[in-house]
Write a protein that holds these residues in place. Structure first.
Motif, short mmCIF file in Angstrom:
data_model
loop_
_atom_site.label_atom_id
_atom_site.label_comp_id
_atom_site.label_asym_id
_atom_site.label_seq_id
_atom_site.Cartn_x
_atom_site.Cartn_y
_atom_site.Cartn_z
N LYS A 18 0.86 -1.19 0.00
CA LYS A 18 0.00 0.00 0.00
C LYS A 18 0.89 1.23 0.00
CE LYS A 18 -4.10 -1.79 2.32
NZ LYS A 18 -5.09 -1.61 3.41
N GLU A 19 0.78 2.04 -1.06
CA GLU A 19 1.61 3.25 -1.18
C GLU A 19 0.80 4.46 -0.73
OE1 GLU A 19 4.43 3.15 -4.71
OE2 GLU A 19 2.88 1.74 -5.35
N LEU A 20 1.17 5.00 0.42
CA LEU A 20 0.41 6.08 1.04
C LEU A 20 1.18 7.40 0.92
CD1 LEU A 20 -0.77 4.02 4.13
CD2 LEU A 20 -1.90 4.29 1.93
N ASN A 21 0.48 8.50 1.20
CA ASN A 21 1.07 9.82 0.95
C ASN A 21 2.18 10.23 1.90
OD1 ASN A 21 -0.14 10.71 -1.41
ND2 ASN A 21 -2.04 11.15 -0.33
N SER A 22 2.13 9.74 3.13
CA SER A 22 3.13 10.20 4.11
C SER A 22 3.52 9.05 5.03
CB SER A 22 2.54 11.33 4.95
OG SER A 22 1.49 10.83 5.75
N SER A 23 4.62 9.26 5.75
CA SER A 23 5.04 8.28 6.76
C SER A 23 3.96 8.16 7.83
CB SER A 23 6.35 8.72 7.42
OG SER A 23 7.39 8.70 6.50
N ALA A 24 3.38 9.31 8.21
CA ALA A 24 2.33 9.30 9.24
C ALA A 24 1.19 8.37 8.81
CB ALA A 24 1.82 10.72 9.47
N ASP A 25 0.82 8.43 7.54
CA ASP A 25 -0.27 7.58 7.05
C ASP A 25 0.10 6.10 7.15
OD1 ASP A 25 -1.79 9.79 6.48
OD2 ASP A 25 -1.43 9.75 4.31
N THR A 26 1.37 5.76 6.95
CA THR A 26 1.76 4.35 7.03
C THR A 26 1.66 3.85 8.47
OG1 THR A 26 4.16 4.74 7.33
CG2 THR A 26 3.35 4.55 5.06
N PHE A 27 2.02 4.71 9.43
CA PHE A 27 1.92 4.31 10.85
C PHE A 27 0.45 4.14 11.24
CE2 PHE A 27 6.01 6.98 11.22
CZ PHE A 27 6.81 5.88 10.96
N ILE A 28 -0.41 5.02 10.76
CA ILE A 28 -1.85 4.92 11.04
C ILE A 28 -2.38 3.60 10.48
CG2 ILE A 28 -4.12 5.89 10.41
CD1 ILE A 28 -2.73 8.70 10.52
N GLU A 29 -1.95 3.26 9.27
CA GLU A 29 -2.42 2.04 8.61
C GLU A 29 -2.00 0.79 9.40
OE1 GLU A 29 -4.45 2.30 6.20
OE2 GLU A 29 -4.57 0.25 5.41
N LEU A 30 -0.79 0.79 9.92
CA LEU A 30 -0.33 -0.34 10.74
C LEU A 30 -1.14 -0.44 12.03
CD1 LEU A 30 1.74 -2.65 11.23
CD2 LEU A 30 3.23 -0.94 12.30
N ASN A 31 -1.35 0.69 12.66
CA ASN A 31 -2.12 0.69 13.92
C ASN A 31 -3.56 0.26 13.70
OD1 ASN A 31 -0.14 1.51 15.87
ND2 ASN A 31 -0.16 3.52 14.91
N ALA A 32 -4.10 0.56 12.52
CA ALA A 32 -5.48 0.17 12.19
C ALA A 32 -5.54 -1.28 11.69
CB ALA A 32 -6.03 1.11 11.13
N LYS A 33 -4.35 -1.97 11.67
CA LYS A 33 -4.24 -3.35 11.19
C LYS A 33 -4.63 -3.51 9.71
CE LYS A 33 -4.68 -5.62 15.74
NZ LYS A 33 -3.97 -4.52 16.38
N GLY A 34 -4.51 -2.43 8.96
CA GLY A 34 -4.73 -2.50 7.51
C GLY A 34 -3.56 -3.15 6.80
N VAL A 35 -2.41 -3.19 7.48
CA VAL A 35 -1.21 -3.87 6.96
C VAL A 35 -0.53 -4.62 8.11
CG1 VAL A 35 -0.70 -2.29 5.04
CG2 VAL A 35 0.17 -1.78 7.33
N ASP A 36 0.38 -5.54 7.73
CA ASP A 36 1.16 -6.28 8.74
C ASP A 36 2.45 -5.56 9.10
OD1 ASP A 36 -0.55 -8.72 8.58
OD2 ASP A 36 0.20 -8.71 6.51
N ALA A 37 2.93 -4.71 8.18
CA ALA A 37 4.24 -4.09 8.41
C ALA A 37 4.35 -2.76 7.70
CB ALA A 37 5.35 -5.02 7.91
N VAL A 38 5.21 -1.91 8.23
CA VAL A 38 5.62 -0.67 7.57
C VAL A 38 7.10 -0.81 7.25
CG1 VAL A 38 6.19 1.77 8.04
CG2 VAL A 38 3.92 0.89 8.62
#
Ligand code: GLN
Length: 231
Positions: A142-162
């Motif tokens: 998943k290619e997101l706009n910012s580093s902050a968005d990748t951390f949010i995605e991990l916390n939301a369990k939308g991904v397994d890893a950043v």
């Protein structure tokens, strides 16, 4: 916002993506961009006799912005690589970095990069993390706009890893006080950060390299380094 340059004062238009602590970020005063890169480019500007003007641009918009002449130089934790060298001139390297993995603390299935096969990964778009993540045989990147968005995605369990630059992952753990995630020690790459300059401006590249060398020689680079990373 920042002070206007006095008449006749030379201005260095700097582009950065200010969502990449500890290199560039917006602190208590959002107009006073902070971080290692910000201190370094201000010191370089001072050395060159230029007033530094910071422009906050999406990471994948930085090189297009440089090519369009909207900015003079990029400093944004940007890795020097061959693909980018087709489009820009790089300064001498100013920081050594590498890619690391962040996962949920409870996740024992991922101990290193080889375990990302079949997993979902979040990365920031346009980065070396995005390029490398696509080579790992993951289920989805998943290619997101910012580093902050990748951390949010991990916390939301939308991904397994950043996957992200190690100092940025490390800093997130400390600053966010998020106790549910961890950064693995394995590094995938060794990367040098450089400042990027328009292909037609070798003169500015030379000036920046001279200023960087001066700051390394006179101890100012070391002072800035110690402020952000300790000794
Ligand atoms: N160092 C990485 C790159 O150059 C990430 C930079 C960033 O996200 N600011 O692609």
């Amino acid at each position: 916002s920042e002070k206007k340059a006095a008449e006749g004062e030379k201005v260095l238009k700097v582009g950065t993506n200010a969502d990449f602590a500890p290199f560039e970020f917006q602190g208590a005063d959002p107009s006073a961009y902070e971080g290692f890169d910000m201190d370094l480019i201000r010191a370089i500007g001072e050395e060159m006799g230029y007033k530094v003007e910071i422009n906050n641009v999406a990471f994948d918009g930085l090189i297009p912005s440089l090519e369009a002449g909207n900015i003079d130089v990029i400093i944004s934790g940007m890795t020097i690589n061959d693909e980018r060298k087709q489009k820009v001139l790089f300064s001498d390297p100013y920081y050594k970095s590498g890619l690391s993995i962040m996962v949920a603390k409870s996740d024992d299935s991922i101990k290193g990069f080889q375990d990302l096969k079949g997993k979902k990964i979040a990365v920031q778009i346009g980065t070396t993390s995005a390029t490398e993540a696509k080579k790992l045989g993951s289920a989805e990147v998943k290619e997101l706009n910012s580093s902050a968005d990748t951390f949010i995605e991990l916390n939301a369990k939308g991904v397994d890893a950043v996957i992200n630059d190690r100092p940025v992952n490390d800093r997130y753990i400390v600053e966010s006080k998020n106790d549910n995630v961890k950064v693995l020690s394995e590094l995938l790459t060794s990367e040098d950060y450089g400042m990027a300059i328009n292909k037609n401006n070798a003169e500015l590249q030379t000036k920046i390299n001279e200023a960087l060398k001066k700051l390394k020689d006179n101890g100012k680079y070391d002072q800035i380094y110690a402020k952000w990373f300790g000794n």
